[in-house]
Design a protein around this motif. Structure first.
Motif, PDB file in Angstrom:
ATOM      1  N   THR A 219       0.841  -1.204   0.000  1.00 15.71           N
ATOM      2  CA  THR A 219       0.000   0.000   0.000  1.00 15.71           C
ATOM      3  C   THR A 219       0.872   1.249   0.000  1.00 15.71           C
ATOM      4  OG1 THR A 219      -0.108  -0.176   2.417  1.00 15.71           O
ATOM      5  CG2 THR A 219      -1.967  -1.071   1.181  1.00 15.71           C
ATOM      6  N   ASN A 220       0.352   2.315  -0.616  1.00 16.69           N
ATOM      7  CA  ASN A 220       0.969   3.649  -0.547  1.00 16.69           C
ATOM      8  C   ASN A 220       2.451   3.623  -0.908  1.00 16.69           C
ATOM      9  OD1 ASN A 220      -1.516   4.772   0.608  1.00 16.69           O
ATOM     10  ND2 ASN A 220      -0.923   3.678   2.464  1.00 16.69           N
ATOM     11  N   SER A 221       2.789   2.888  -1.951  1.00 16.58           N
ATOM     12  CA  SER A 221       4.192   2.673  -2.271  1.00 16.58           C
ATOM     13  C   SER A 221       4.476   2.912  -3.748  1.00 16.58           C
ATOM     14  CB  SER A 221       4.610   1.250  -1.880  1.00 16.58           C
ATOM     15  OG  SER A 221       4.534   1.078  -0.473  1.00 16.58           O
ATOM     16  N   GLN A 222       5.776   3.123  -4.037  1.00 11.69           N
ATOM     17  CA  GLN A 222       6.217   3.430  -5.395  1.00 11.69           C
ATOM     18  C   GLN A 222       7.359   2.496  -5.780  1.00 11.69           C
ATOM     19  OE1 GLN A 222       6.548   7.974  -5.786  1.00 11.69           O
ATOM     20  NE2 GLN A 222       6.552   7.680  -3.556  1.00 11.69           N
ATOM     21  N   ILE A 223       7.303   1.990  -7.009  1.00 15.55           N
ATOM     22  CA  ILE A 223       8.349   1.105  -7.532  1.00 15.55           C
ATOM     23  C   ILE A 223       8.785   1.651  -8.893  1.00 15.55           C
ATOM     24  CG2 ILE A 223       8.884  -1.219  -8.331  1.00 15.55           C
ATOM     25  CD1 ILE A 223       6.789  -2.285  -6.383  1.00 15.55           C
ATOM     26  N   TYR A 224      10.076   1.955  -9.022  1.00 15.66           N
ATOM     27  CA  TYR A 224      10.567   2.581 -10.243  1.00 15.66           C
ATOM     28  C   TYR A 224      11.864   1.924 -10.728  1.00 15.66           C
ATOM     29  CZ  TYR A 224       7.447   6.403  -8.802  1.00 15.66           C
ATOM     30  OH  TYR A 224       6.356   7.149  -8.419  1.00 15.66           O
ATOM     31  N   ASN A 225      12.085   1.999 -12.030  1.00 17.21           N
ATOM     32  CA  ASN A 225      13.375   1.705 -12.664  1.00 17.21           C
ATOM     33  C   ASN A 225      13.866   0.285 -12.392  1.00 17.21           C
ATOM     34  OD1 ASN A 225      13.239   4.498 -13.201  1.00 17.21           O
ATOM     35  ND2 ASN A 225      14.515   4.976 -11.431  1.00 17.21           N
ATOM     36  N   SER A 226      13.002  -0.681 -12.642  1.00 19.89           N
ATOM     37  CA  SER A 226      13.404  -2.088 -12.515  1.00 19.89           C
ATOM     38  C   SER A 226      13.835  -2.591 -13.894  1.00 19.89           C
ATOM     39  CB  SER A 226      12.239  -2.934 -11.995  1.00 19.89           C
ATOM     40  OG  SER A 226      11.739  -2.405 -10.775  1.00 19.89           O
ATOM     41  N   SER A 227      15.017  -3.186 -13.971  1.00 17.83           N
ATOM     42  CA  SER A 227      15.510  -3.581 -15.286  1.00 17.83           C
ATOM     43  C   SER A 227      14.720  -4.741 -15.880  1.00 17.83           C
ATOM     44  CB  SER A 227      16.996  -3.941 -15.215  1.00 17.83           C
ATOM     45  OG  SER A 227      17.212  -5.021 -14.330  1.00 17.83           O
ATOM     46  N   ALA A 228      14.007  -5.514 -15.056  1.00 19.13           N
ATOM     47  CA  ALA A 228      13.157  -6.596 -15.561  1.00 19.13           C
ATOM     48  C   ALA A 228      11.698  -6.337 -15.186  1.00 19.13           C
ATOM     49  CB  ALA A 228      13.637  -7.948 -15.024  1.00 19.13           C
ATOM     50  N   PHE A 229      11.309  -6.651 -13.957  1.00 15.24           N
ATOM     51  CA  PHE A 229       9.924  -6.487 -13.513  1.00 15.24           C
ATOM     52  C   PHE A 229       9.872  -5.612 -12.265  1.00 15.24           C
ATOM     53  CE2 PHE A 229      10.066 -10.532 -15.755  1.00 15.24           C
ATOM     54  CZ  PHE A 229       8.942 -10.464 -16.582  1.00 15.24           C
ATOM     55  N   GLY A 230       8.809  -4.812 -12.185  1.00 12.62           N
ATOM     56  CA  GLY A 230       8.604  -4.042 -10.966  1.00 12.62           C
ATOM     57  C   GLY A 230       8.083  -4.924  -9.853  1.00 12.62           C
ATOM     58  N   LEU A 231       6.934  -5.536 -10.076  1.00 16.07           N
ATOM     59  CA  LEU A 231       6.321  -6.460  -9.119  1.00 16.07           C
ATOM     60  C   LEU A 231       5.967  -7.729  -9.886  1.00 16.07           C
ATOM     61  CD1 LEU A 231       5.108  -7.194  -6.374  1.00 16.07           C
ATOM     62  CD2 LEU A 231       3.077  -5.870  -6.991  1.00 16.07           C
ATOM     63  N   LEU A 232       6.576  -8.841  -9.490  1.00 10.62           N
ATOM     64  CA  LEU A 232       6.381 -10.111 -10.179  1.00 10.62           C
ATOM     65  C   LEU A 232       5.800 -11.120  -9.208  1.00 10.62           C
ATOM     66  CD1 LEU A 232       6.747 -12.105 -12.536  1.00 10.62           C
ATOM     67  CD2 LEU A 232       9.138 -12.401 -11.805  1.00 10.62           C
ATOM     68  N   GLY A 233       4.628 -11.682  -9.559  1.00 13.25           N
ATOM     69  CA  GLY A 233       4.013 -12.723  -8.753  1.00 13.25           C
ATOM     70  C   GLY A 233       4.002 -14.037  -9.491  1.00 13.25           C
ATOM     71  N   ARG A 234       4.284 -15.111  -8.772  1.00 13.15           N
ATOM     72  CA  ARG A 234       4.237 -16.452  -9.361  1.00 13.15           C
ATOM     73  C   ARG A 234       3.350 -17.326  -8.475  1.00 13.15           C
ATOM     74  NH1 ARG A 234      10.732 -17.230 -10.028  1.00 13.15           N
ATOM     75  NH2 ARG A 234      11.063 -16.008 -11.927  1.00 13.15           N
ATOM     76  N   ALA A 235       2.168 -17.662  -8.971  1.00 12.51           N
ATOM     77  CA  ALA A 235       1.249 -18.525  -8.223  1.00 12.51           C
ATOM     78  C   ALA A 235       1.130 -18.047  -6.780  1.00 12.51           C
ATOM     79  CB  ALA A 235       1.720 -19.981  -8.277  1.00 12.51           C
ATOM     80  N   THR A 236       0.806 -16.783  -6.606  1.00 14.99           N
ATOM     81  CA  THR A 236       0.824 -16.184  -5.282  1.00 14.99           C
ATOM     82  C   THR A 236      -0.414 -15.325  -5.075  1.00 14.99           C
ATOM     83  OG1 THR A 236       2.274 -15.015  -3.733  1.00 14.99           O
ATOM     84  CG2 THR A 236       2.108 -14.117  -5.955  1.00 14.99           C
TER      85      THR A 236
ATOM     86  N   ASN B  23       6.365   2.042 -12.333  1.00 13.23           N
ATOM     87  CA  ASN B  23       6.692   2.636 -13.637  1.00 13.23           C
ATOM     88  C   ASN B  23       8.135   2.315 -14.009  1.00 13.23           C
ATOM     89  OD1 ASN B  23       6.268   4.256 -15.970  1.00 13.23           O
ATOM     90  ND2 ASN B  23       7.297   5.967 -14.969  1.00 13.23           N
ATOM     91  N   ASN B  24       8.380   2.369 -15.309  1.00 16.05           N
ATOM     92  CA  ASN B  24       9.716   2.202 -15.896  1.00 16.05           C
ATOM     93  C   ASN B  24      10.331   0.853 -15.544  1.00 16.05           C
ATOM     94  OD1 ASN B  24       9.757   4.572 -17.337  1.00 16.05           O
ATOM     95  ND2 ASN B  24      10.785   5.760 -15.738  1.00 16.05           N
ATOM     96  N   SER B  25       9.885  -0.164 -16.256  1.00 14.71           N
ATOM     97  CA  SER B  25      10.381  -1.529 -16.067  1.00 14.71           C
ATOM     98  C   SER B  25      10.825  -2.090 -17.406  1.00 14.71           C
ATOM     99  CB  SER B  25       9.286  -2.418 -15.469  1.00 14.71           C
ATOM    100  OG  SER B  25       8.759  -1.850 -14.282  1.00 14.71           O
ATOM    101  N   GLY B  26      11.934  -2.826 -17.388  1.00 14.89           N
ATOM    102  CA  GLY B  26      12.473  -3.365 -18.627  1.00 14.89           C
ATOM    103  C   GLY B  26      11.572  -4.383 -19.289  1.00 14.89           C
ATOM    104  N   GLN B  27      10.705  -5.044 -18.507  1.00 17.31           N
ATOM    105  CA  GLN B  27       9.700  -5.943 -19.067  1.00 17.31           C
ATOM    106  C   GLN B  27       8.317  -5.433 -18.645  1.00 17.31           C
ATOM    107  OE1 GLN B  27      10.300  -8.095 -21.379  1.00 17.31           O
ATOM    108  NE2 GLN B  27      12.521  -7.929 -21.273  1.00 17.31           N
ATOM    109  N   SER B  28       7.679  -6.082 -17.675  1.00 19.74           N
ATOM    110  CA  SER B  28       6.370  -5.619 -17.209  1.00 19.74           C
ATOM    111  C   SER B  28       6.510  -4.907 -15.865  1.00 19.74           C
ATOM    112  CB  SER B  28       5.402  -6.796 -17.047  1.00 19.74           C
ATOM    113  OG  SER B  28       5.042  -7.329 -18.301  1.00 19.74           O
ATOM    114  N   SER B  29       5.670  -3.903 -15.657  1.00 21.97           N
ATOM    115  CA  SER B  29       5.651  -3.271 -14.342  1.00 21.97           C
ATOM    116  C   SER B  29       4.974  -4.180 -13.324  1.00 21.97           C
ATOM    117  CB  SER B  29       4.961  -1.910 -14.420  1.00 21.97           C
ATOM    118  OG  SER B  29       5.800  -0.970 -15.057  1.00 21.97           O
ATOM    119  N   PHE B  30       3.861  -4.812 -13.711  1.00 19.80           N
ATOM    120  CA  PHE B  30       3.286  -5.864 -12.874  1.00 19.80           C
ATOM    121  C   PHE B  30       3.029  -7.087 -13.736  1.00 19.80           C
ATOM    122  CE2 PHE B  30      -0.460  -8.286 -11.507  1.00 19.80           C
ATOM    123  CZ  PHE B  30       0.080  -8.840 -10.351  1.00 19.80           C
ATOM    124  N   ALA B  31       3.486  -8.238 -13.242  1.00 17.46           N
ATOM    125  CA  ALA B  31       3.213  -9.507 -13.920  1.00 17.46           C
ATOM    126  C   ALA B  31       2.745 -10.511 -12.883  1.00 17.46           C
ATOM    127  CB  ALA B  31       4.467 -10.025 -14.632  1.00 17.46           C
ATOM    128  N   GLY B  32       1.531 -11.062 -13.107  1.00 16.82           N
ATOM    129  CA  GLY B  32       1.020 -12.150 -12.294  1.00 16.82           C
ATOM    130  C   GLY B  32       1.077 -13.411 -13.129  1.00 16.82           C
TER     131      GLY B  32
END
Length: 523
Positions: A322-339, A349-358
């Motif tokens: 909550t209430n958080s910022q994620i920037y400048n990730s060379s691959a993924f900002g937030l990556l979830g795997r079966a979670t 914002n600004n991610s080399g692949q996806s900013s969010f991937a589920g």
């Protein structure tokens, strides 16, 4: 014969030129050197961590070839600075990098001096865990002496690093149950598990982590408001089975300083590195870790800022952010795997692949989030938001039958098109976008498969391809302006709550995304 004549002519010309040219005659400098600048500010460094290399250009504006008798550091062999003058390190031994003799400089020419430092703050008198260290480069002596000041701010820190075997030099690696069979496995991740007295990060000193700091079974790492955490290259945090991470930042009054937020970034403090992606690894919420929370945090310049995996059917979310910022990730900002992840008032914002991937299924619930991607450093393969229920492993497709994803009052946008990708192999793939602004303009996909935007089972009251009017997305300024397509788009929630900056949301016509719209000030 012709070749011999050509050679003879060239030889005569060379001899003639040599006879007309006088040998270089170097005169002692007379204190008339000019400098690129009179003070070199080496940006803030941590104690015992080397700085970047800075340079100083020295000019001889005269028509005479000169020799500078000495170039030296005022603090001599005790100086924490070291110099390289036009590729040379000066006198050997203790004075190497500190003292140079008879440095020649041609008429109307220049030379480079390269400057670095590594400072042990324990040898200095410090004030509030930081110290301003200074020295001078002295050119010549006596009446001809000139100088350039050197200034560096040194910060003390808490260092967390893996142990190194004194005999072999091998660095400790983490051992934990990787495959879930109940047996600890050796990994190649350099690092160590935190001791119990290291599980509370305060705002008194920055923390610098080398390798991966592990959180083990029954342990909870708490980061208090205002904590600063810096990661060396290939470093991060890993929360293993039975462990928990709680980042407890608070709202800041100064959005430039973010004094109460928890900030996690690389350990290079120079402005040049302030927005460089991929400086460190990831915050890895490993399978079996539980009840992880992130509130009022800024996470920047990682490879994968947060990687959460497993526990998709746990009674509590794997991660609540909550209430958080994620920037400048060379691959993924937030990556979830079966979670399972719940997010509110989050900007990515600004991610080399996806900013969010589920991926590989999971349960995801995002409300009033801005999931954007204005990456412009290289080609990216994936859109801002990616959902799927499978993974391809050695040409075999592994998939789960459980994907539940809800996005309410969100902005999903970027500098590519489309910025939404939904892929499924199983049948139980459910999702819903409600009152969202989405960039998707693709005639080949629209109306097919998962992209029937007229089906209210999956899409309700969405707006597509209308400018979100971000302040400056390439600089991670993600507030929206008065002309945003997200204005008045959101579904009113009870209670209406506040945005990421604690501004009250409109109770009847709130805006989509993490921010309520503002009128931007003109430059």
């Amino acid at each position: 014969m012709k070749r011999f004549l050509s050679f003879l002519i060239c030889l005569i010309v060379l001899l003639f030129w040599s006879s007309c040219r006088k040998d270089f005659e170097f005169s002692p400098s007379t204190g008339n050197l000019e400098f690129q600048r009179d003070t070199i500010y080496l940006d803030t460094v941590f104690t015992n961590i080397g700085s970047s290399t800075y340079n100083l250009k020295v000019y001889n504006r005269s028509d005479d070839d000169i020799v500078i008798p000495t170039i030296q550091l005022e603090n001599g062999v005790n100086s924490f600075y070291r110099l390289n003058v036009d590729g040379t390190t000066g006198l050997a031994g203790a004075q190497e990098g500190k003292f140079f003799e008879n440095v020649e400089l041609l008429a109307n020419d220049s030379l480079f001096i390269f400057i670095e430092t590594t400072i042990d703050i324990s040898t200095l008198s410090t004030l509030e865990n930081q110290f301003l260290y200074t020295d001078r480069i002295l050119f010549d002596s006596g009446n001809n002496q000139q100088d350039v000041d050197l200034v560096t701010l040194v910060k003390d820190a808490v260092f967390i690093y893996a142990n190194r075997d004194e005999d072999t030099g091998i660095i400790e690696t983490l051992t934990f149950d990787v495959d879930g069979d109940g047996t600890p496995d050796e990994t190649t991740l350099q690092g160590r598990f935190l001791e119990n007295d290291e599980l509370n990060f305060t705002n008194e000193k920055p923390y610098v982590i080398y390798g991966y700091a592990g959180i083990g079974n029954g342990q909870t790492l708490t980061m208090e408001a205002g904590a600063r955490v810096h990661f060396h290259a290939n470093s991060g945090i890993i929360v293993t089975e039975g462990g928990t991470l709680n980042i407890n930042g608070e709202l800041s009054t100064d959005q430039d300083v973010l004094e109460n937020e928890v900030i996690l970034e690389g350990d290079r403090l120079e402005p040049l590195f302030s927005d460089v992606p991929g400086q460190w690894g990831t915050i890895w919420l490993f399978n079996g870790s539980e009840n992880n929370t992130i509130n009022y945090a800024t996470i920047k310049n990682a490879t994968i800022a947060v990687l959460a995996e497993g526990n998709q059917e746990a009674p509590n979310d794997k991660l609540t952010i909550t209430n958080s910022q994620i920037y400048n990730s060379s691959a993924f900002g937030l990556l979830g795997r079966a979670t399972s992840i719940t997010g509110e008032n989050v900007v990515i914002n600004n991610s080399g692949q996806s900013s969010f991937a589920g991926t590989l299924g999971g349960q995801y619930n995002f409300t009033h989030c801005t999931i954007a991607n204005y990456w412009n450093s290289s080609f990216r393969q994936f859109p801002a938001l990616l959902l799927n229920d499978f993974v391809v492993d050695e040409n075999n497709t592994v998939f789960t039958n459980t994907t539940e994803a809800e996005f309410t009052n969100c902005i999903i946008y970027g500098n590519d098109n489309p910025e939404l990708l939904l892929e499924n192999e199983g049948n139980d793939f459910t999702f819903k976008f409600t009152n969202c602004l989405i960039r998707f303009d693709n005639d080949n996909l629209e109306g097919t498969g998962n992209y029937n935007f007229n089906d209210i089972t999956f899409y309700e009251d969405i707006v597509r391809n209308v400018d979100p009017d971000f302040e400056n997305p390439f600089e991670n300024l993600m507030r929206i302006g008065e002309d945003s397509g997200a204005n008045s788009l959101a579904l009113p929630l009870m209670p209406s709550g506040t945005d990421l900056l604690n501004n009250p949301r409109n109770s009847t016509q709130p805006d989509a995304g993490a921010y309520e719209s503002v009128v931007f000030e003109e430059d």
